[in-house]
Design a protein around this motif. Structure first.
Motif, PDB file in Angstrom:
ATOM      1  N   SER A   2       0.865  -1.183   0.000  1.00 36.78           N
ATOM      2  CA  SER A   2       0.000   0.000   0.000  1.00 36.78           C
ATOM      3  C   SER A   2       0.896   1.224   0.000  1.00 36.78           C
ATOM      4  O   SER A   2       1.676   1.416   0.940  1.00 36.78           O
ATOM      5  N   PRO A   3       0.829   2.065  -1.016  1.00 35.87           N
ATOM      6  CA  PRO A   3       1.711   3.228  -1.079  1.00 35.87           C
ATOM      7  C   PRO A   3       1.284   4.312  -0.103  1.00 35.87           C
ATOM      8  O   PRO A   3       0.238   4.224   0.531  1.00 35.87           O
ATOM      9  N   ARG A   4       2.116   5.337   0.007  1.00 36.07           N
ATOM     10  CA  ARG A   4       1.752   6.503   0.806  1.00 36.07           C
ATOM     11  C   ARG A   4       0.486   7.110   0.228  1.00 36.07           C
ATOM     12  O   ARG A   4       0.261   7.073  -0.985  1.00 36.07           O
ATOM     13  N   SER A   5      -0.295   7.707   1.091  1.00 34.32           N
ATOM     14  CA  SER A   5      -1.527   8.332   0.644  1.00 34.32           C
ATOM     15  C   SER A   5      -1.225   9.385  -0.421  1.00 34.32           C
ATOM     16  O   SER A   5      -0.393  10.270  -0.214  1.00 34.32           O
ATOM     17  N   GLY A   6      -1.873   9.260  -1.564  1.00 33.20           N
ATOM     18  CA  GLY A   6      -1.705  10.239  -2.632  1.00 33.20           C
ATOM     19  C   GLY A   6      -0.634   9.911  -3.649  1.00 33.20           C
ATOM     20  O   GLY A   6      -0.597  10.512  -4.729  1.00 33.20           O
ATOM     21  N   ASP A   7       0.255   8.966  -3.328  1.00 30.89           N
ATOM     22  CA  ASP A   7       1.306   8.609  -4.295  1.00 30.89           C
ATOM     23  C   ASP A   7       0.732   7.738  -5.403  1.00 30.89           C
ATOM     24  O   ASP A   7       0.049   6.753  -5.135  1.00 30.89           O
ATOM     25  N   LEU A   8       1.059   8.083  -6.628  1.00 35.62           N
ATOM     26  CA  LEU A   8       0.533   7.351  -7.771  1.00 35.62           C
ATOM     27  C   LEU A   8       1.484   6.280  -8.286  1.00 35.62           C
ATOM     28  O   LEU A   8       1.076   5.349  -8.967  1.00 35.62           O
ATOM     29  N   SER A   9       2.771   6.445  -7.992  1.00 31.32           N
ATOM     30  CA  SER A   9       3.766   5.498  -8.500  1.00 31.32           C
ATOM     31  C   SER A   9       4.165   4.484  -7.442  1.00 31.32           C
ATOM     32  O   SER A   9       4.378   4.840  -6.279  1.00 31.32           O
ATOM     33  N   VAL A  10       4.267   3.250  -7.868  1.00 32.48           N
ATOM     34  CA  VAL A  10       4.739   2.166  -7.004  1.00 32.48           C
ATOM     35  C   VAL A  10       5.876   1.455  -7.720  1.00 32.48           C
ATOM     36  O   VAL A  10       5.814   1.204  -8.928  1.00 32.48           O
ATOM     37  N   TYR A  11       6.910   1.151  -6.957  1.00 32.21           N
ATOM     38  CA  TYR A  11       8.086   0.468  -7.488  1.00 32.21           C
ATOM     39  C   TYR A  11       8.319  -0.799  -6.672  1.00 32.21           C
ATOM     40  O   TYR A  11       8.105  -0.809  -5.468  1.00 32.21           O
ATOM     41  N   TRP A  12       8.812  -1.816  -7.329  1.00 30.28           N
ATOM     42  CA  TRP A  12       9.222  -3.036  -6.636  1.00 30.28           C
ATOM     43  C   TRP A  12      10.717  -3.244  -6.857  1.00 30.28           C
ATOM     44  O   TRP A  12      11.218  -3.143  -8.000  1.00 30.28           O
ATOM     45  N   TYR A  13      11.404  -3.537  -5.753  1.00 27.39           N
ATOM     46  CA  TYR A  13      12.822  -3.824  -5.784  1.00 27.39           C
ATOM     47  C   TYR A  13      13.070  -5.154  -5.084  1.00 27.39           C
ATOM     48  O   TYR A  13      12.384  -5.503  -4.131  1.00 27.39           O
ATOM     49  N   GLN A  14      14.097  -5.851  -5.548  1.00 31.39           N
ATOM     50  CA  GLN A  14      14.534  -7.092  -4.912  1.00 31.39           C
ATOM     51  C   GLN A  14      15.926  -6.852  -4.329  1.00 31.39           C
ATOM     52  O   GLN A  14      16.815  -6.341  -5.021  1.00 31.39           O
ATOM     53  N   GLN A  15      16.099  -7.225  -3.069  1.00 28.20           N
ATOM     54  CA  GLN A  15      17.413  -7.094  -2.444  1.00 28.20           C
ATOM     55  C   GLN A  15      17.914  -8.463  -2.023  1.00 28.20           C
ATOM     56  O   GLN A  15      17.311  -9.141  -1.192  1.00 28.20           O
ATOM     57  N   SER A  16      19.023  -8.879  -2.590  1.00 28.45           N
ATOM     58  CA  SER A  16      19.643 -10.144  -2.206  1.00 28.45           C
ATOM     59  C   SER A  16      21.124  -9.914  -1.990  1.00 28.45           C
ATOM     60  O   SER A  16      21.680  -8.913  -2.450  1.00 28.45           O
ATOM     61  N   LEU A  17      21.758 -10.852  -1.297  1.00 26.13           N
ATOM     62  CA  LEU A  17      23.166 -10.683  -0.950  1.00 26.13           C
ATOM     63  C   LEU A  17      24.046 -10.640  -2.189  1.00 26.13           C
ATOM     64  O   LEU A  17      24.993  -9.862  -2.263  1.00 26.13           O
ATOM     65  N   ASP A  18      23.723 -11.473  -3.181  1.00 24.35           N
ATOM     66  CA  ASP A  18      24.607 -11.537  -4.345  1.00 24.35           C
ATOM     67  C   ASP A  18      24.271 -10.505  -5.413  1.00 24.35           C
ATOM     68  O   ASP A  18      25.155 -10.073  -6.154  1.00 24.35           O
TER      69      ASP A  18
END
Lengths: 117, 114
Positions: free
Chosen positions: A24-40
Motif C-alpha cells: 500500500s503506497p503513501r496516501s496520494g502517491d501514484l507510482s509504485v516500485y518493486w525492488y529485490q534485495q539479495s546478498l549476491d
C-alpha cells in the motif's frame, strides 16, 4: 514511518510454489516500485507502475508479475519459486503530480522477506 | 545507461572520527543523485539528494555530500561518527528528466568502533 505498508513481513514457502506480496503506497502517491534485495545481486529494480499502468520494467523474471489496482495498492506475484528467489522484496512509492514523476525521491516500505526452502 | 559505483563494501571508523563513503556515477545525462540509509530490519530512508543548484547538499543526521561533475563523484561525509550511524548506505542515480527509477549502488556497510 515512511507511510508505505508491505505485507507479509516474512514468508517461508517451498520451491515450485506461488506467493503474492502486497504493497500500500503513501496516501496520494501514484507510482509504485518493486525492488529485490539479495546478498549476491544487491538492490535490483523490478518494475514500476504509475496510476495503474506499467511504466518501467527492470530485471524482472517472466515468473514474476505485478499489478496496481484502482485503489493504487500493488501486488507482486512470484510463481514457480526457486531457491534463488529468496530475498527481501521492497515496495516504494513516490509523490507525483498529474504531470508525472518529479522529485526522484522514493519512500520505501520495510520489505517482505521471502525464504524459499 | 546510468550506474553508480560505491568503493568499499565495508567501512569501519571510530566513534567521533570522520565518515567518508565514496560514490562515483556514470550517466549520459545530468543526474539526480541520492544517498539512502538502511538500518537493520528496516526499509531504505533518504539521507540527502542533489538535483540542481548548490553542489554541497546537507541531509539528515549531520550528513552531507558534494556533487563534483568533473570527478563524477558524490561522496558522503559526516565530520564526527556516532554509534547510531552504523547502517548500510546506498548511493543511487536517476536521470534528470522525471525518471524516478533509481539505480542503486551495491551499498557500503558502516561500522562504528566504540
Amino acid at each position: 514511518d515512511s507511510g508505505v505498508t508491505q505485507t507479509p513481513k516474512h514468508l517461508i514457502t517451498a520451491t515450485g510454489q506461488r506467493v503474492t506480496l502486497r504493497c500500500s503506497p503513501r496516501s496520494g502517491d501514484l507510482s509504485v516500485y518493486w525492488y529485490q534485495q539479495s546478498l549476491d545481486q544487491g538492490l535490483q529494480f523490478l518494475i514500476q507502475y504509475y496510476n495503474g499502468e506499467e511504466r518501467a520494467k527492470g530485471n524482472i523474471l517472466e515468473r514474476f508479475s505485478a499489478q496496481q489496482f484502482p485503489d493504487l495498492h500493488s501486488e507482486l506475484n512470484l510463481s514457480s519459486l526457486e531457491l534463488g528467489d529468496s530475498a527481501l522484496y521492497f515496495c516504494a512509492s513516490s509523490g507525483t503530480g498529474d504531470e508525472g514523476p518529479v522529485t526522484g525521491e522514493l519512500f520505501f516500505g520495510e520489505g517482505s522477506r521471502l525464504t524459499v526452502l | 545507461a546510468q550506474s553508480v559505483t560505491q568503493l568499499g563494501s565495508h567501512v569501519s571508523v571510530s566513534e567521533g572520527a570522520l565518515v567518508l563513503l565514496r560514490c562515483n556515477y556514470s550517466s549520459s545525462v545530468p543526474p539526480y543523485l541520492f544517498w539512502y540509509v538502511q538500518y537493520p530490519n528496516q526499509g531504505l530512508q533518504l539521507l540527502l539528494k542533489y538535483t540542481t543548484g548548490a553542489t554541497l547538499v546537507k541531509g539528515i543526521n549531520g550528513f552531507e555530500a558534494e556533487f563534483k561533475k568533473s570527478e563524477t563523484s558524490f561522496h558522503l561525509t559526516k565530520p564526527s561518527a556516532h554509534m547510531s550511524d552504523a547502517a548500510e548506505y546506498f548511493c543511487a542515480v536517476s536521470d534528470r528528466f522525471g525518471n524516478e527509477k533509481l539505480t542503486f549502488g551495491t551499498g557500503t556497510r558502516l561500522t562504528i568502533i566504540p
